[in-house]
Design an enzyme around this catalytic site. Structure first.
Site, PDB file in Angstrom:
ATOM      1  N   GLY A  41       0.875  -1.194   0.013  1.00  0.00           N
ATOM      2  CA  GLY A  41       0.042   0.022   0.012  1.00  0.00           C
ATOM      3  C   GLY A  41       0.912   1.383  -0.105  1.00  0.00           C
ATOM      4  O   GLY A  41       2.208   1.431  -0.073  1.00  0.00           O
ATOM      5  N   ASN A  42       0.118   2.405   0.366  1.00  0.00           N
ATOM      6  CA  ASN A  42       0.937   3.703   0.340  1.00  0.00           C
ATOM      7  C   ASN A  42       0.408   4.621   1.538  1.00  0.00           C
ATOM      8  O   ASN A  42      -0.573   4.204   2.091  1.00  0.00           O
ATOM      9  CB  ASN A  42       0.894   4.234  -1.032  1.00  0.00           C
ATOM     10  CG  ASN A  42      -0.299   4.716  -1.412  1.00  0.00           C
ATOM     11  OD1 ASN A  42      -1.158   5.638  -0.937  1.00  0.00           O
ATOM     12  ND2 ASN A  42      -0.850   3.995  -2.487  1.00  0.00           N
ATOM     13  N   ARG A  43       1.118   5.677   1.724  1.00  0.00           N
ATOM     14  CA  ARG A  43       0.461   6.514   2.845  1.00  0.00           C
ATOM     15  C   ARG A  43      -0.610   7.322   2.872  1.00  0.00           C
ATOM     16  O   ARG A  43      -0.966   8.392   3.501  1.00  0.00           O
ATOM     17  CB  ARG A  43       1.753   7.162   3.369  1.00  0.00           C
ATOM     18  CG  ARG A  43       2.823   6.220   4.043  1.00  0.00           C
ATOM     19  CD  ARG A  43       3.726   6.812   5.150  1.00  0.00           C
ATOM     20  NE  ARG A  43       4.407   7.846   4.284  1.00  0.00           N
ATOM     21  CZ  ARG A  43       4.638   9.077   4.358  1.00  0.00           C
ATOM     22  NH1 ARG A  43       3.900   9.886   5.384  1.00  0.00           N
ATOM     23  NH2 ARG A  43       5.501   9.736   3.723  1.00  0.00           N
TER      24      ARG A  43
END
Ligand code: CTP
Length: 439
Positions: A223-225
């Site tokens: 995923g990412n932030r």
């Protein structure tokens, strides 16, 4: 400069309204203040009177020495009903702080004091800045009341999240900062001056927000932030301008705005599918989501076990470029906005290259090497690139950045060729595989 009527209700945030008056007065606006009797237990009328240079009113049966006028206005010879005269003279009515009780009264047409009576009589735009305890703000009744007000075209600014008045309490409910409220006033006044309070009415806006999650197995993902704050702010701002908004929401860390149609997705593939379904019906696409560029080649059906493994290699394969794919299928009159999260120098060159390569109308570039802005933060600082130029938007809350981006979208659309007139409400726009819209 405008005549701003300020309504102050009972809450600790009433002290911040003094600062709002000071800022608005310094900006050249003239002000009158109505207080609820309860608010006078927090801040006295004398303070507002000193700052506005005009009498403060709290009761329906009080005499108004200024006869319903604002500083600088000639007083009429007769004695008008001041709740009617004050709002008739006002360009804008701002209620800050707006308590849960007053919001409930406004939503349901209550008129049991001068402040709410004036609101009911107001023909000018109304802006409310809620301020209350987080549990009161989150209560379904308050949320429903705010949604009702928004639906009726009332502008809502804030509340912010953070430390609340009662010791140890944190959460959403803090009144927006006075400067933020003034900025919201200026926007409403500008819209009013342009004679168009809902400049996006009739437009269908598709916004993507959040970050995609690419499954490794049944429980793990790449995923990412991204929190989705920027996309959510854009969806809310477009809705406030009268657009019909669909939000494709990928794993948001914040609530979706009330009143927009939400399509929840998880992975880049799901986001792509939702966008392809919605895109033919939209006039403006704002692709604010952080979409994976790579995804695991396969996702294990169950949970991968570590027993018997020295390590784990995950093969990543490119994820389809959703925005690029949609741009290739665009119809005449559609405006496409991409985001470019770039790192350090060269940001603008990379962003412009993205605009060209993906065939977009606008690209919103931000420098993610600065930890104070961008991913998962409340504020941002961006450059909006168009085919003909660029607009630098200095550090500001994402709500303000959203407005600046939509202003740029509307400017860009102002220069587009006439829209194809095939507008049966949900019919896909006539496809025209021509060049991107002229800006
Ligand atoms: N985007 C997309 N589909 C992807 C990846 C990105 O639609 N699989 C969209 C993003 O939502 C954003 C824009 O494309 O609006 C730019 O994304 P970015 O990842 O920065 O662009 P790339 O072309 O992938 O370039 P980079 O090498 O910088 O990642």
């Amino acid at each position: 400069m405008a005549r701003i009527l300020l309504g102050v209700t009972g809450g600790i945030a009433a002290y911040k309204s003094l600062e709002f008056v000071r800022l608005a007065d310094s900006a050249g606006h003239s002000l009158r203040v109505i207080q609820t009797p309860t608010s006078q237990r927090f801040v006295g009328a004398a303070s507002f009177e000193a700052l506005t240079g005009a009498p403060v009113l709290a009761g329906e049966f009080e005499e108004d020495p200024a006869r319903g006028t604002f500083p600088g206005q000639p007083a009429p010879a007769h004695r008008p009903l001041h709740h009617l005269q004050l709002v008739a003279n006002a360009d804008l009515y701002v209620i800050a702080p707006a308590s849960a009780n007053t919001i409930a009264k406004l939503a349901h047409g209550g008129a049991d004091n001068l402040l709410t009576t004036a609101a009911l009589a107001a023909k000018c735009p109304l802006l409310v800045a809620p301020a209350m305890n987080n549990h009161m703000y989150e209560h379904a009744a308050t949320q429903a009341n705010l949604a009702l007000l928004r639906e009726r075209g009332v502008a809502v600014v804030g509340p912010d999240s953070g430390r609340l008045a009662s010791r140890g309490e944190h959460g959403a409910g803090r009144m927006a900062e006075p400067a933020e409220i003034l900025a919201a006033c200026e926007r409403l006044l500008a819209q009013q001056a342009s004679g168009d309070q809902v400049p996006m009415r009739g437009l269908r806006v598709l916004v993507t927000a959040g970050g995609t999650r690419e499954p490794i197995d049944a429980v793990r993902f790449v995923g990412n932030r991204s929190s989705g704050r920027m996309g959510v702010a854009l969806a809310a701002a477009a809705q406030a301008r009268g657009a019909e908004v669909t939000l494709v929401a990928a794993n948001l860390a914040v609530d979706a705005p009330d009143g927009v149609t939400v399509r929840r997705v998880g992975s880049a593939a799901e986001l792509g599918e939702a966008c392809r379904r919605e895109f033919p019906h939209c006039d403006v696409l704002v692709m604010a989501a952080a979409v994976a560029d790579f995804t695991p080649a396969t996702a294990a059906p169950g949970k991968l076990k570590k027993a018997g493994r020295d390590g784990l290699m995950i093969e990543l394969v490119p994820a389809p470029d959703v925005l690029g794919g949609l741009a290739a299928e665009r119809s005449a009159g559609q405006t496409l906005v991409g985001f470019a999260a770039e790192h350090g120098p060269g940001m603008l060159a990379y962003a412009r290259e993205k605009l060209e390569r993906k065939g977009l109308d606008l690209v919103v570039a931000n420098d993610v090497s600065d930890p104070a802005v961008g991913f998962d933060s409340e504020s941002n600082e961006v450059v909006v690139l168009t085919r003909t130029g660029e607009v630098h938007v200095g550090r500001a809350p994402k709500t303000e950045i959203a407005d600046a981006i939509l202003d740029a979208v509307m400017r860009a659309r102002g220069g587009t060729e006439a829209r194809v007139e095939d507008d049966a409400q949900s019919a896909p726009r006539q496809r025209l595989r021509a060049l991107p819209t002229r800006l």
